[in-house]
Design a protein around this motif. Sequence first.
Motif, mmCIF file in Angstrom:
data_model
loop_
_atom_site.group_PDB
_atom_site.id
_atom_site.type_symbol
_atom_site.label_atom_id
_atom_site.label_comp_id
_atom_site.label_asym_id
_atom_site.label_seq_id
_atom_site.Cartn_x
_atom_site.Cartn_y
_atom_site.Cartn_z
ATOM 1 N N VAL A 1 20.352 -47.201 -87.545
ATOM 2 C CA VAL A 1 19.903 -46.767 -86.307
ATOM 3 C C VAL A 1 18.705 -46.739 -85.709
ATOM 4 N N ALA A 2 17.152 -47.658 -85.429
ATOM 5 C CA ALA A 2 16.035 -47.028 -84.900
ATOM 6 C C ALA A 2 16.069 -46.651 -83.555
ATOM 7 N N LEU A 3 16.203 -45.862 -83.340
ATOM 8 C CA LEU A 3 16.611 -44.313 -81.305
ATOM 9 C C LEU A 3 14.887 -45.003 -80.840
ATOM 10 N N ILE A 4 14.991 -45.891 -79.890
ATOM 11 C CA ILE A 4 13.232 -45.691 -79.477
ATOM 12 C C ILE A 4 13.108 -45.423 -77.967
ATOM 13 N N ILE A 5 12.731 -44.699 -77.605
ATOM 14 C CA ILE A 5 12.782 -43.579 -76.876
ATOM 15 C C ILE A 5 11.086 -43.749 -75.731
ATOM 16 N N ASP A 6 11.095 -44.314 -74.253
ATOM 17 C CA ASP A 6 9.927 -44.604 -73.869
ATOM 18 C C ASP A 6 9.643 -42.627 -73.034
ATOM 19 N N THR A 7 8.415 -42.467 -73.973
ATOM 20 C CA THR A 7 8.392 -40.850 -72.706
ATOM 21 C C THR A 7 7.483 -41.351 -71.779
#
Length: 390
Positions: free
Chosen positions: A123-129
Amino acid sequence: MRKSALIALALGFFIVPLVLNGQSGRNRGGESTTSGPSGKTSNEDRSSDRNPSISNSTAPGNGEPIEGDVIRIDTSLVTVPVTVMDKNGNYVPNLMRGDFHLFDNGIEQTIAYFATIDQPYTVALIIDTSNSTHFRLDDIQDAAIAFVKQLGPEDRVMVVSFDEQINILSEPTSNRFELTMAIRATRTGGGTRLYDAVDLVMKEKLKGVPGRTAIVLFTDGVDTRSRRASYSSTVREAQEQESLVYPIAYDTSREGTKRQLPLPGGRGGIIIGLPSPGARRRGPSGRSKGGGPMGGDGSNSGDYSLGDKYLHDLAQASGGRFYRGDTLHDVSIAFAQVADELRRLYSLGYYPSPPGQPGEFRQIKVSTLQPELVVGFREGYIYTQRKTKD
């Protein structure tokens, strides 16, 4: 005479193996290999109607003789992750192959592969920061860490954050301590390179990864700084690759922030599987003043409408689901729902018949014998065909 006979006999033993070896390389047209659901080559299920071979005596399509090596066409097994829920949104277990009908461009297909998913995920967890989020960063981190803990012990996670920079904070690993440290290392920044981040993960980070893959994308959907990727290019990539995409969307518009303040115990809607008929068409054309291809600067309602549609299209094109996460409570529920769904997928596989043209979009439809059930699946795929020489 005796001496001549012995010489002839010796020559015979030497010549015969040469003749046999010379013919053996031209007699393999009946063999074919198929690409299984894991992407690995397998010699099982070699039936000619599923994976046609072309003999060395005819050319593909026109029957003309060809010289040299055997040309073989490998038609990959198309795998379709499927969720099945009842009218109350509860997952339906224990279905069998015969409970499903699968159609490719309107033509029913033979289901050649069936499994209830019980294999690890990457799983690629991509977080907009970027600075557009109205959530506190430590609250986002807490929700992401809780999500990781709900995955299986053999599931691997990679952590990516993005603002105007794209940061690979962890390569795929099942080490929960490393993942916690990576999530805690996220920092807020300026602009938003959403399209570029999705493009990097799909094209470089998950491409070629064995087994099942998924992307969990936490963002408002507004792109302001992408330079190499676009709305349409990333949606098309979602159609071509096999990673499920699960956007968890929050509204950062002025109206949305006023309307969706994270009140204690508040609960917003989780929108599951909304239809998005435009998913396989190209996104809006042109370049917004934000500088990213088909992005915006997040200053008007049109940018947020475009971002919402983009996230729906990603989910629909890949076979994942779109979730709303406008409050912290919603975010936690959405992460939990995604973790639960990854454990409850059916996997159907088939060899497209008739075959299509390379680059052609092929529409998929899956139904069950029980029409009251709600079936979730990817809307289609880009047909590819590999030609290899033996």
